[in-house]
Design a protein around this motif. Structure first.
Motif, short mmCIF file in Angstrom:
data_model
loop_
_atom_site.label_atom_id
_atom_site.label_comp_id
_atom_site.label_asym_id
_atom_site.label_seq_id
_atom_site.Cartn_x
_atom_site.Cartn_y
_atom_site.Cartn_z
N PHE A 167 0.96 -0.78 -0.08
CA PHE A 167 -0.18 -0.71 -0.11
C PHE A 167 1.10 0.93 -0.06
CE2 PHE A 167 -2.36 3.32 1.85
CZ PHE A 167 -4.22 2.70 1.08
N ARG A 168 0.99 1.65 -1.78
CA ARG A 168 1.96 2.96 -1.39
C ARG A 168 1.30 4.11 -2.19
NH1 ARG A 168 7.42 -0.11 -2.21
NH2 ARG A 168 7.91 -1.07 0.08
N PRO A 169 0.61 5.00 -1.23
CA PRO A 169 -0.37 6.00 -2.67
C PRO A 169 1.11 6.90 -2.52
CG PRO A 169 -1.31 5.91 -0.18
CD PRO A 169 -0.14 4.85 -0.21
N ASP A 170 1.40 7.68 -4.08
CA ASP A 170 1.87 9.29 -4.07
C ASP A 170 1.21 10.40 -3.88
OD1 ASP A 170 4.35 7.30 -4.89
OD2 ASP A 170 3.53 7.16 -6.11
N MET A 171 -0.24 10.48 -3.87
CA MET A 171 -1.76 10.91 -3.67
C MET A 171 -3.01 10.15 -3.61
SD MET A 171 -1.90 12.08 -7.75
CE MET A 171 -0.13 12.69 -8.07
N VAL A 172 -3.91 10.96 -2.84
CA VAL A 172 -4.90 10.63 -2.46
C VAL A 172 -6.25 11.01 -3.08
CG1 VAL A 172 -3.94 8.22 -0.64
CG2 VAL A 172 -4.58 10.67 -0.63
N ALA A 173 -7.01 10.28 -3.35
CA ALA A 173 -8.79 11.54 -3.09
C ALA A 173 -10.15 10.32 -2.71
CB ALA A 173 -8.95 11.93 -4.39
N GLY A 174 -10.97 10.69 -2.32
CA GLY A 174 -12.03 9.90 -1.99
C GLY A 174 -13.08 10.83 -2.54
N HIS A 175 -14.37 10.01 -3.42
CA HIS A 175 -15.58 10.78 -3.32
C HIS A 175 -16.24 10.74 -2.95
CE1 HIS A 175 -19.38 11.06 -5.68
NE2 HIS A 175 -18.57 11.04 -6.80
N SER A 176 -16.91 12.32 -1.99
CA SER A 176 -17.65 12.52 -0.66
C SER A 176 -17.38 12.12 0.39
CB SER A 176 -19.16 12.06 -1.65
OG SER A 176 -19.82 12.37 -0.70
N LEU A 177 -18.15 11.12 1.01
CA LEU A 177 -17.53 10.20 1.89
C LEU A 177 -16.18 9.84 1.56
CD1 LEU A 177 -18.38 7.58 4.71
CD2 LEU A 177 -19.16 6.50 2.71
N GLY A 178 -15.72 8.89 1.04
CA GLY A 178 -14.35 7.87 0.35
C GLY A 178 -13.23 9.70 0.95
N GLU A 179 -13.29 10.59 1.13
CA GLU A 179 -12.68 11.53 1.47
C GLU A 179 -12.20 11.31 2.73
OE1 GLU A 179 -12.43 15.25 -0.17
OE2 GLU A 179 -12.17 16.17 1.35
N PHE A 180 -12.86 10.40 3.78
CA PHE A 180 -12.33 10.52 5.23
C PHE A 180 -11.94 9.19 4.81
CE2 PHE A 180 -16.09 13.19 5.70
CZ PHE A 180 -15.61 13.70 6.52
N SER A 181 -12.36 8.10 4.01
CA SER A 181 -11.42 6.71 4.08
C SER A 181 -9.48 7.26 3.54
CB SER A 181 -11.92 6.20 3.13
OG SER A 181 -13.33 5.86 3.10
N ALA A 182 -9.52 8.18 2.13
CA ALA A 182 -8.65 8.58 2.06
C ALA A 182 -7.40 9.03 2.73
CB ALA A 182 -9.01 9.53 1.14
N LEU A 183 -8.34 10.15 4.21
CA LEU A 183 -7.23 10.77 5.23
C LEU A 183 -6.53 9.83 5.57
CD1 LEU A 183 -10.05 13.85 5.56
CD2 LEU A 183 -7.17 13.98 4.58
N VAL A 184 -7.80 8.41 6.29
CA VAL A 184 -6.53 7.91 7.14
C VAL A 184 -5.92 7.38 6.06
CG1 VAL A 184 -7.05 4.82 7.98
CG2 VAL A 184 -8.54 7.31 8.43
N ALA A 185 -5.94 6.76 5.10
CA ALA A 185 -4.96 5.85 3.94
C ALA A 185 -3.73 6.30 3.98
CB ALA A 185 -5.70 6.07 2.68
N ASN A 186 -4.16 7.68 5.01
CA ASN A 186 -2.53 9.37 4.20
C ASN A 186 -2.36 9.92 5.24
OD1 ASN A 186 -3.47 11.11 4.73
ND2 ASN A 186 -3.24 12.09 2.53
#
Length: 293
Positions: free
Chosen positions: A79-98
């Motif tokens: 799991f190695r993102p260089d950048m993240v984004a989430g669609h609506s609710l997905g933004e919260f998942s993205a913020l845990v991911a980074n």
């Protein structure tokens, strides 16, 4: 560069997360922690509940968040993102991911968001509609000219925009959009007007919870729905996350900016493949795949 993207409401499916729970001890531990934090057995609903059970807002949002975040945790070193984004609710998942939010705080905020949105929906009859085959500018103009509250809510991809607002205003706008040449203007089976001014009560409730939550400096930038550009400052991330409830999800613009900043591959982390389909329509040459373990 690898962009990791996280789906929002509507991606849920019966049995979601069961394979992760059965095959990975880290997933089992996180799912059990989630049951404790939420105060009900969300795993029972995710693994064995019906589609109707999963549709309850208080269940849907945490369920999608958990599927995405736990899948990311199970991937470990891969799991190695260089950048993240989430669609609506997905933004919260993205913020845990980074690393901006920890698992527990992320889940508490998502649960609070779901309940606040549900309450806001019950205050006033409201809805959303998908508009296909028109330029964004035409949809924006018709919304602005329609009496009552109706606004662009989700810029999903070129030629696909979702509008949101009061039931009568959305219906009136749909008629005008069809007259203007929309291929379709279809009212969606949703409980309320997400990403519109009608979510103001939910925004106020969530703002307090966000302000009282610790946000860390992320390991990589997030392209937020509101600004569409790379953000790494925790205070700015908070502000954008609060604005998100009443502002449109600018997914098209976010993906375009990620590509411009070097994203070559988009990895969808969580249930479904909706976002990969949208990315393909926004950036034809981008590579897309689902996260797997």
């Amino acid at each position: 560069m690898n962009a990791y993207i996280f789906p929002g409401q509507g991606a849920q499916f019966v049995g979601m997360g069961l394979d992760l729970y059965e095959n990975h001890s880290v997933a089992q531990e996180l799912f059990e922690r989630a049951n404790d934090i939420l105060g009900f057995s969300i795993t029972d609903i995710m693994f064995e509940g019906s589609a109707d059970d999963l549709k309850q807002t208080k269940v849907t949002q945490p369920a999608i968040f958990l599927h995405s975040v736990i899948l990311g945790k199970v991937m470990g070193e891969q799991f190695r993102p260089d950048m993240v984004a989430g669609h609506s609710l997905g933004e919260f998942s993205a913020l845990v991911a980074n690393g901006t939010l920890d698992f527990e705080d992320g889940l508490k905020l998502v649960s609070k968001r779901a309940l606040a949105m549900q309450k806001a929906c019950e205050l006033q009859p409201s809805t959303m509609a998908a508009v296909l085959g028109l330029e964004d500018a035409v949809v924006e103009k018709i919304c602005a000219e329609t009496e009552g509250i109706v606004v662009p809510a989700n810029y999903n991809c070129p030629g696909q925009l979702v509008i949101s607002g009061e039931v009568e205003a959305v219906n009136a706008a749909c008629e005008k959009l069809k007259e203007a040449g929309a291929r379709r203007a279809l009212v969606l089976p949703v409980g309320g007007a997400f990403h519109s001014p009608l979510m103001q009560p939910a925004r106020e409730e969530l703002a307090e919870a966000i302000e009282n939550t610790k946000f860390n400096t992320p390991t990589c930038p997030i392209y937020q729905n509101v600004t569409t550009t790379a953000v790494s400052n925790p205070e700015e991330i908070k502000k954008n996350l609060i604005s998100q409830l009443t502002a449109p999800v600018k997914w098209t613009q976010s993906v375009q900016n990620m590509v411009q900043d070097g994203a070559k591959k988009f990895v969808e982390v969580g249930p479904g493949k909706v976002l990969q389909g949208l990315v393909k329509k926004i950036a034809v040459s981008a590579e897309t795949e689902s996260a797997t373990v």
